[in-house]
Design an enzyme around this catalytic site. Sequence first.
Site, PDB file in Angstrom:
ATOM      1  N   GLU A 170      40.205  44.441  43.472  1.00  0.00           N
ATOM      2  CA  GLU A 170      39.326  43.904  42.302  1.00  0.00           C
ATOM      3  C   GLU A 170      37.824  44.336  42.668  1.00  0.00           C
ATOM      4  O   GLU A 170      37.276  43.604  43.077  1.00  0.00           O
ATOM      5  CB  GLU A 170      39.622  42.704  41.995  1.00  0.00           C
ATOM      6  CG  GLU A 170      41.219  42.293  41.924  1.00  0.00           C
ATOM      7  CD  GLU A 170      41.411  40.947  41.643  1.00  0.00           C
ATOM      8  OE1 GLU A 170      41.949  40.621  40.523  1.00  0.00           O
ATOM      9  OE2 GLU A 170      41.271  40.183  42.565  1.00  0.00           O
ATOM     10  N   ILE A 215      31.670  45.067  38.665  1.00  0.00           N
ATOM     11  CA  ILE A 215      30.366  45.960  38.517  1.00  0.00           C
ATOM     12  C   ILE A 215      29.277  44.992  38.091  1.00  0.00           C
ATOM     13  O   ILE A 215      29.352  44.251  37.227  1.00  0.00           O
ATOM     14  CB  ILE A 215      30.620  47.009  37.706  1.00  0.00           C
ATOM     15  CG1 ILE A 215      31.979  47.777  38.218  1.00  0.00           C
ATOM     16  CG2 ILE A 215      29.585  47.951  37.491  1.00  0.00           C
ATOM     17  CD1 ILE A 215      32.464  48.766  37.059  1.00  0.00           C
TER      18      ILE A 215
HETATM   19  C1  LIG Z   1      33.547  39.540  44.893  1.00  0.00           C
HETATM   20  C2  LIG Z   1      34.915  38.710  44.571  1.00  0.00           C
HETATM   21  C3  LIG Z   1      35.297  37.897  45.682  1.00  0.00           C
HETATM   22  C4  LIG Z   1      36.334  37.160  45.653  1.00  0.00           C
HETATM   23  N1  LIG Z   1      36.770  36.354  46.593  1.00  0.00           N
HETATM   24  C5  LIG Z   1      38.026  35.640  46.466  1.00  0.00           C
HETATM   25  C6  LIG Z   1      38.255  34.642  47.730  1.00  0.00           C
HETATM   26  O1  LIG Z   1      37.609  34.636  48.439  1.00  0.00           O
HETATM   27  N2  LIG Z   1      39.521  34.109  47.494  1.00  0.00           N
HETATM   28  C7  LIG Z   1      40.377  34.359  46.422  1.00  0.00           C
HETATM   29  O2  LIG Z   1      41.350  33.834  46.410  1.00  0.00           O
HETATM   30  N3  LIG Z   1      40.177  35.164  45.313  1.00  0.00           N
HETATM   31  C8  LIG Z   1      38.954  35.967  45.530  1.00  0.00           C
HETATM   32  N4  LIG Z   1      38.706  36.904  44.600  1.00  0.00           N
HETATM   33  C9  LIG Z   1      39.594  37.159  43.477  1.00  0.00           C
HETATM   34  C10 LIG Z   1      39.709  36.365  42.332  1.00  0.00           C
HETATM   35  O3  LIG Z   1      40.285  35.133  42.363  1.00  0.00           O
HETATM   36  C11 LIG Z   1      40.386  37.192  41.046  1.00  0.00           C
HETATM   37  O4  LIG Z   1      39.411  38.264  40.685  1.00  0.00           O
HETATM   38  C12 LIG Z   1      40.697  36.512  39.881  1.00  0.00           C
HETATM   39  O5  LIG Z   1      41.715  35.516  40.342  1.00  0.00           O
HETATM   40  C13 LIG Z   1      41.029  37.341  38.751  1.00  0.00           C
HETATM   41  O6  LIG Z   1      42.362  37.907  39.092  1.00  0.00           O
HETATM   42  P1  LIG Z   1      43.123  38.714  38.047  1.00  0.00           P
HETATM   43  O7  LIG Z   1      42.087  40.014  37.481  1.00  0.00           O
HETATM   44  O8  LIG Z   1      44.237  39.546  38.819  1.00  0.00           O
HETATM   45  O9  LIG Z   1      43.556  38.005  36.985  1.00  0.00           O
HETATM   46  C14 LIG Z   1      37.343  37.355  44.321  1.00  0.00           C
HETATM   47  C15 LIG Z   1      37.022  38.417  43.499  1.00  0.00           C
HETATM   48  C16 LIG Z   1      35.475  39.262  43.668  1.00  0.00           C
HETATM   49  C17 LIG Z   1      35.382  40.197  42.496  1.00  0.00           C
END
Ligand SMILES: Cc1cc2nc3c(=O)[nH]c(=O)nc-3n(C[C@H](O)[C@H](O)[C@H](O)COP(=O)(O)O)c2cc1C
Length: 146
Positions: free
Chosen positions: A80, A83
Site C-alpha cells: 500500500e 504518495i
Molecule cells: C505508511 C503506512 C504505514 C502503515 N503502517 C501500518 C501499521 O503499522 N500497522 C497496520 O496495521 N497498518 C498499517 N498501515 C496500513 C493501513 O492500515 C491501511 O493502509 C489501511 O487500513 C487501509 O487499507 P485498505 O486500503 O486495504 O482499505 C500503514 C499504511 C501506510 C501507508
Amino acid sequence: MMQNLPYFAVGEIVKGFGRGSKQLGIATANYPPSVVQLLPKNLENGVYYGFASVNKEDVHKMVMSIGWNPFYNNTERSMETHILHNFQRDLYGEELRVCILGYIRPQRDYNTIEELIKAINSDIEYADKKLNDPDYDVFKNHTFFK
Ligand SMILES: Cc1cc2nc3c(=O)[nH]c(=O)nc-3n(C[C@H](O)[C@H](O)[C@H](O)COP(=O)(O)O)c2cc1C
C-alpha cells in the site's frame, strides 16, 4: 533489511480490501496480488520510503506499507503506497511506478486508529526529510520513471 533495495515495481492501481484509507484520511494506492507476488520473499514486511509516479507523470516521494492483509485470504501480502502529493483525481486503473529505497519500521498492531494515523504521519515526515538527501536524486531521476 537493505539487501533487496532499491526495489522497482510497476503495476495497476486497484481498490483496497476494506479497512479504508478514507477512515484514516490517508489515501493509499494498492497493487494487485500479481505485483505483490513478485516481491522477494526475504524482503521484510514493514514500512518503507522511496519515490513514485502515476502514469509516468511527475516523480513524488512516497511511503509504503508491505505486509499481510488479514482481509485477503490471510496468505496474501499487500503493498500500500501513500504518495506525498495531493492528486485531484481518482487513481484506480492508472499505472503506479515505485522505487523502494529504505526501511522505516515494522508494521505494528495499534490499539486505536488515532495511534495508527500518528504513526503514518510520522513515517511521512521521516520520508519527506530523508528523501531530500541528494544521494537519492539518482533514483528520482532514474530512467525507470521516464
Ligand atoms: C505508511 C503506512 C504505514 C502503515 N503502517 C501500518 C501499521 O503499522 N500497522 C497496520 O496495521 N497498518 C498499517 N498501515 C496500513 C493501513 O492500515 C491501511 O493502509 C489501511 O487500513 C487501509 O487499507 P485498505 O486500503 O486495504 O482499505 C500503514 C499504511 C501506510 C501507508
